[in-house]
Design a protein around this motif. Structure first.
Motif, PDB file in Angstrom:
ATOM      1  N   LEU A 126       3.472   1.761  -9.174  1.00 30.85           N
ATOM      2  CA  LEU A 126       3.983   2.517  -8.030  1.00 30.85           C
ATOM      3  C   LEU A 126       2.761   2.404  -6.794  1.00 30.85           C
ATOM      4  O   LEU A 126       2.956   2.374  -5.692  1.00 30.85           O
ATOM      5  N   ILE A 127       1.551   2.302  -7.292  1.00 33.74           N
ATOM      6  CA  ILE A 127       0.424   1.901  -6.328  1.00 33.74           C
ATOM      7  C   ILE A 127       0.510   0.772  -5.742  1.00 33.74           C
ATOM      8  O   ILE A 127       0.029   0.489  -4.321  1.00 33.74           O
ATOM      9  N   LEU A 128       1.245  -0.319  -6.066  1.00 30.91           N
ATOM     10  CA  LEU A 128       1.161  -1.479  -5.337  1.00 30.91           C
ATOM     11  C   LEU A 128       2.084  -1.450  -4.321  1.00 30.91           C
ATOM     12  O   LEU A 128       2.239  -2.473  -3.568  1.00 30.91           O
ATOM     13  N   LYS A 129       2.923  -0.590  -4.327  1.00 31.73           N
ATOM     14  CA  LYS A 129       3.957  -0.281  -3.243  1.00 31.73           C
ATOM     15  C   LYS A 129       3.289  -0.513  -1.739  1.00 31.73           C
ATOM     16  O   LYS A 129       2.456   0.139  -1.674  1.00 31.73           O
ATOM     17  N   GLY A 130       3.794  -1.368  -1.007  1.00 28.11           N
ATOM     18  CA  GLY A 130       3.162  -1.534   0.391  1.00 28.11           C
ATOM     19  C   GLY A 130       1.930  -2.024   0.274  1.00 28.11           C
ATOM     20  O   GLY A 130       1.171  -2.048   1.589  1.00 28.11           O
ATOM     21  N   VAL A 131       1.260  -2.882  -0.649  1.00 28.24           N
ATOM     22  CA  VAL A 131       0.152  -3.282  -0.512  1.00 28.24           C
ATOM     23  C   VAL A 131      -0.235  -4.342   0.500  1.00 28.24           C
ATOM     24  O   VAL A 131       0.647  -5.118   0.909  1.00 28.24           O
ATOM     25  N   ASP A 132      -1.534  -4.523   1.216  1.00 29.37           N
ATOM     26  CA  ASP A 132      -1.547  -5.555   2.016  1.00 29.37           C
ATOM     27  C   ASP A 132      -2.773  -6.513   1.489  1.00 29.37           C
ATOM     28  O   ASP A 132      -2.981  -7.934   2.081  1.00 29.37           O
ATOM     29  N   GLY A 133      -3.536  -6.028   0.610  1.00 28.73           N
ATOM     30  CA  GLY A 133      -4.651  -6.875   0.022  1.00 28.73           C
ATOM     31  C   GLY A 133      -5.106  -6.378  -1.116  1.00 28.73           C
ATOM     32  O   GLY A 133      -4.879  -5.354  -1.449  1.00 28.73           O
ATOM     33  N   VAL A 134      -5.344  -7.268  -2.181  1.00 29.13           N
ATOM     34  CA  VAL A 134      -5.901  -6.714  -3.558  1.00 29.13           C
ATOM     35  C   VAL A 134      -7.361  -7.506  -3.953  1.00 29.13           C
ATOM     36  O   VAL A 134      -7.640  -8.454  -3.590  1.00 29.13           O
TER      37      VAL A 134
END
Lengths: 174, 195
Positions: free
Chosen positions: B91-99
């Protein structure tokens, strides 16, 4: 832009804020927010002293967790999340697969009225938000987006302006 | 998903700190929070258990400054590292721009690092992202502890695409900002490329 990126211009913002404002007045809500499911807030109507950034992030997490629960029990989605407190209530409603409306309202307003008004607002917003998404796919962005053509120096200055250049971490050769 | 608000002249990006449990993801955010002055940060939110293990996520909104008249706002998130919280991580990775991948340098945690990295690849894929293409930095944390693996060993095991990699001791802040800047730079370059 990347297909997932979201660009908000004055015309869409004015229309969205107008709908939020009408909804806020209609249900005498304390606060109305339009958020994206990744946790970003697009716009809001209500007192500025509330931590809207945190509220948007937590509301998005809340609806994401609820979606997860829905899938586990074999339901497509729970499109509405409602929290009832002693003095305040929160209603979170999916507007599209990507956006949600968050309404914070007091105990004097009936939950059914809020749900009905929010449903109307969501229908109006859905059109604007879908139009916005279509515009992006068709490449009809504003020419102003050329301003995002940052130079390396500008990026360096931004990152170095915040604090010391390095905090002593050793870079490792790739 | 980068959100560009032309009315407020703001660029909003989402960076997620990923990695095995007890690797130092929350400590990275806590350090950034502690050293940032009040005008440039929002409230840090931690949804944690009674024993201070991350239950859902930590969240820290951070202003990095202005570029071409746009305020740059980075929303930093951590995921819960423990294996059984996989549903939350997705869920938290939804819409991520960078990791940022925060690896635990201790030899006994090597399998946990590898498992978490594979989990990151799988969960990104499920959200429509490819680790090979997304802005990404690797942090080798806990370099001050005994029984750590050597840097060449760790990079050989964990580097996936020649990403910027930093040695770190998160409680003391060593390597924390360098890691954040490395991923923020890539996010801005990606934004420029796609504009």
């Amino acid at each position: 832009m990347n297909s997932g990126d979201l660009v908000l211009h004055d015309s869409e913002l004015s229309r969205l804020k107008s709908i939020l404002g009408k909804t806020q007045r209609a249900v005498t809500a304390e606060l109305v927010l339009l958020i994206e499911r990744s946790g970003q807030m697009l716009c809001s109507e209500g007192p500025a002293e509330v931590d809207l950034t945190a509220l948007a992030s937590l509301a998005a997490a809340n609806i994401a967790a609820t979606d997860g629960l829905a899938r586990i029990v074999g339901e497509g989605e729970f499109s509405v999340v409602s929290h009832q407190g002693k003095n305040r209530n929160i209603l979170i409603t999916a507007v599209t697969s990507r956006f949600c409306l968050v309404v914070v309202y007091g105990g004097a307003t009936a939950a059914g009225v809020v749900r009905l008004r929010v449903k109307h607002a969501a229908a109006y917003m859905e059109q604007i938000l879908r139009h916005l998404a279509r515009g992006l796919r068709n490449g009809s962005e504003d020419a102003g987006e050329r301003t995002l053509d940052f130079t390396d120096d500008e990026i360096d200055r931004l990152l170095e302006s915040r604090s010391s250049d390095s905090d002593g971490g050793k870079g490792v050769p790739s | 998903m980068t959100f560009i608000n032309y009315v407020a002249r703001e660029i909003n990006c989402k960076i997620v700190y990923y990695g095995p449990g007890l690797g130092g993801k929350t400590t990275n955010l806590q350090y950034v929070y502690d050293i940032t002055n009040a005008d440039n940060k929002g409230k840090m939110i931690s949804l944690a258990t009674e024993t201070e293990r991350t239950l859902f996520f930590d969240f820290l909104p951070l202003d990095l400054g202005e570029i071409r008249g746009f305020k740059t706002r980075f929303h930093l998130y951590t995921v819960p590292g423990q294996v059984f919280y996989d549903a939350s991580r997705k869920l938290i990775l939804k819409g991520v721009d960078g990791v940022v991948f925060v690896a635990d340098s201790q030899a006994e945690r090597v399998d946990a690092n590898i498992e978490s990295l594979q989990n990151l690849k799988d969960n990104l894929k499920e959200q429509g992202f490819d680790l090979a293409k997304i802005p990404y930095a690797l942090q080798l944390n806990k370099r001050d502890l005994p029984e750590v693996m050597s840097v060449p060993e760790l990079t050989k095991l964990l580097q996936v695409k020649g990403e910027p990699t930093f040695e770190a001791v998160a409680p003391r802040g060593v390597g924390v900002l360098d890691t954040l800047k490395a991923v923020a730079r890539q996010v801005l370059v990606e934004l420029r490329r796609s504009a």
